[in-house]
Scaffold this active site. Structure first.
Site, PDB file in Angstrom:
ATOM      1  N   PRO A 291       0.972  -1.295   0.177  1.00 38.59           N
ATOM      2  CA  PRO A 291      -0.052  -0.004  -0.030  1.00 38.59           C
ATOM      3  C   PRO A 291       0.924   1.237  -0.009  1.00 38.59           C
ATOM      4  CG  PRO A 291      -0.021  -1.175   2.360  1.00 38.59           C
ATOM      5  CD  PRO A 291       0.755  -1.863   1.117  1.00 38.59           C
ATOM      6  N   ASP A 465       5.989   2.184   2.138  1.00 39.12           N
ATOM      7  CA  ASP A 465       5.204   1.135   2.301  1.00 39.12           C
ATOM      8  C   ASP A 465       4.377   1.429   3.534  1.00 39.12           C
ATOM      9  OD1 ASP A 465       3.672  -1.123   2.913  1.00 39.12           O
ATOM     10  OD2 ASP A 465       5.635  -2.472   2.321  1.00 39.12           O
ATOM     11  N   HIS A 466       2.881   1.678   3.616  1.00 36.37           N
ATOM     12  CA  HIS A 466       2.186   2.105   4.770  1.00 36.37           C
ATOM     13  C   HIS A 466       1.972   0.759   5.603  1.00 36.37           C
ATOM     14  CE1 HIS A 466       0.141   5.043   6.751  1.00 36.37           C
ATOM     15  NE2 HIS A 466      -0.636   5.393   6.051  1.00 36.37           N
ATOM     16  N   ARG A 467       2.229  -0.624   5.189  1.00 37.42           N
ATOM     17  CA  ARG A 467       2.450  -1.413   6.086  1.00 37.42           C
ATOM     18  C   ARG A 467       3.450  -1.130   7.208  1.00 37.42           C
ATOM     19  NH1 ARG A 467       2.771  -6.548   2.331  1.00 37.42           N
ATOM     20  NH2 ARG A 467       4.513  -5.128   1.377  1.00 37.42           N
TER      21      ARG A 467
END
Length: 496
Positions: A291, A465-467
């Site tokens: 994401p 990466d929003h994770r």
């Protein structure tokens, strides 16, 4: 042990399955040394020169330039003891080169089928007179059976026409399988001849030649081949494409019928392979797996540009390539020390935080986008970093970047500013959690010390990466990069 050793296309790294032969650096008959480069191959990552595993003399080249070959396939045969005399002798003592070359019809009649175990004499891959192995040009020895399927060509009167013209021998390794003599054919009318004086029938041309003819719009049926057995070569096609068109009746179109066409004749189809295919696969996987979030920051870099000017004037830096990208790379490396979670990767049930930074620098080359990286860049001094970046860029432009140099990256910078672009929303390379886009440095009106003045300004774009990286961490990381570029000297004093 056999003197003739076949060299298979090796796995050049990271499980590559195939490569395209760009250029042969040797030819049949050449004497080569151990580890001498013999062929240049383009893989999904880079163009690589492959060295010879043995010293000796080149006996055969199995695949022409432009052919895509699977890993493990024989590509060249080398005589490792050329001083021991002729390699292949027939039972009568005549050299193998004196054996007749199979005609085009007999080659077309051979259909290879998979088989296991020993191969009977006379079949493709089986023993031939003199202890040789029967092979077809361009394929090398293979343990496969051969099925003969006669191909008949029908003349104008319906009679069967069997080609009987002699064929010139070629230096390639060819041993014809025994063919049952056919009964003498009945007299038949002469076959039709085209405008170039060549008998009608199937056109003899290799797949790369057919593709070239299709791309250049050349009809192979109108050409007279200059290659073995009358086959059409690349030179024949190129010569026909360069020659002025023959005088032919032209159909005159009326204004009503001259509307623009939108068919396949006005389209170009480019095969997706090599670096382009790898880039497409990586970008698609990353875009739909991680994401992405992208943040932007506009920075006044006037002080940083003045610092670069002073650096260039120093005696020990006069021969060093100093660019704004060097300061951006240094800013990223210092910001990673303050926010190590940015230099990490997603591993399903865990996050892998790396204590080393393999800094990738995206480079546009003739073969497409590649991202070589500087190993353990965080340990380098500014001078060492400048030298490493210069070497990286020069190697990439020359097309000599090795697969190892493009593996193991942890964080990437893409310099879109060299194209005059302000910034962008870059896609993460697979396995990385952040990528920084560095935009063009432009002179713009800027409020400085309460007054509007012309200043040098750039825009940064950080995708992450929003994770792994939340908004706060991503913002602080980008802010630190901006602070360094706004005043590098003060940032160095404060952070080191």
């Amino acid at each position: 042990m056999s003197r003739i050793k076949e060299f298979n296309l090796p796995d050049l790294g990271e499980g590559l399955t195939e490569g395209e032969i760009l250029a042969w650096l040797v030819k049949v008959g050449d004497t080569i040394e151990l580890n001498q480069p013999i062929v240049e191959v383009e893989t999904a990552k880079a163009a690589v020169q492959i060295p010879a595993k043995w010293a000796g003399q080149v006996q055969a080249i199995f695949h022409p330039e432009g052919t895509t070959v699977e890993v493990g396939t024989p590509i060249i045969a080398i005589d490792t003891d050329p001083g021991a005399g002729p390699v292949e002798q027939s039972t009568t003592g005549a050299p193998a080169a004196d054996l007749p070359t199979p005609s085009a019809a007999s080659l077309a009649a051979v259909e290879v089928a998979p088989a296991e175990g020993a191969v009977e004499p006379g079949l493709i891959g089986g023993p031939a007179p003199g202890g040789r192995t029967a092979v077809l040009v361009g394929y090398g020895p293979r343990t496969t059976a051969a099925k003969r399927r006669p191909r008949k060509a029908t003349g104008p009167a319906g009679n069967t026409v069997v080609p009987t013209a002699p064929v010139q021998p070629t230096p390639a390794r060819i041993a014809a399988a025994p063919v049952t003599p056919a009964p003498a054919p009945a007299p038949a009318p002469a076959p039709a001849v085209n405008g170039n004086g060549r008998a009608g029938g199937p056109v003899l041309a290799k797949p790369p030649v057919r593709k070239l003819a299709k791309d250049l719009g050349v009809d192979l049926a109108t050409l007279t081949g200059s290659g073995p057995s009358g086959s059409i070569t690349r030179e024949d096609v190129q010569r026909a494409a360069a020659a002025p068109a023959a005088a032919e009746p032209l159909s005159v179109t009326t204004p009503a019928s001259s509307a623009a066409s939108f068919g396949a004749d006005r389209e170009q189809r480019i095969p997706v392979k090599g670096v382009r295919r790898l880039t497409a696969e990586n970008m698609s996987r990353s875009a739909f797996t991680a994401p992405h979030v992208t943040e932007f920051l506009t920075v006044d870099v006037t002080r940083a540009m003045k610092a670069l000017d002073r650096l260039r004037e120093r005696r020990e830096w006069r021969d060093v390539r100093v660019s704004p990208l060097l300061l951006v790379a240094k800013a990223v490396l210092l910001a990673v020390r303050r926010h190590p979670m940015v230099n990490s990767s997603w591993a399903g049930d865990e996050i892998v935080v790396k204590e080393y930074v393999n800094l990738g620098i995206a480079a546009a080359t003739e073969r497409g986008l590649i991202v070589p990286n500087i190993k353990d860049a965080g340990r380098l001094t500014l001078r060492e970093l400048a030298d490493a970046m210069t070497d990286l860029v020069q190697t990439a432009k020359a097309g000599r970047t090795s697969p190892a140099d493009m593996s193991g990256g942890t964080l990437t910078i893409t310099n879109v500013g060299v194209f005059g672009v302000d910034t962008g929303t870059p896609i993460l390379p697979p396995g990385e959690s952040a990528i920084l886009a560095f935009g063009a440095v432009r002179e713009q009106p800027w409020v400085h010390k309460g007054k509007v003045k012309p200043r040098l300004v750039t825009t940064l774009g950080l995708s992450f990466d929003h994770r792994i990286i939340d908004g706060e961490l991503g913002s602080k990381f980008l802010r630190d990069i901006g602070d360094f570029l706004a005043d590098p000297e003060a940032a160095l004093l404060a952070w080191t």
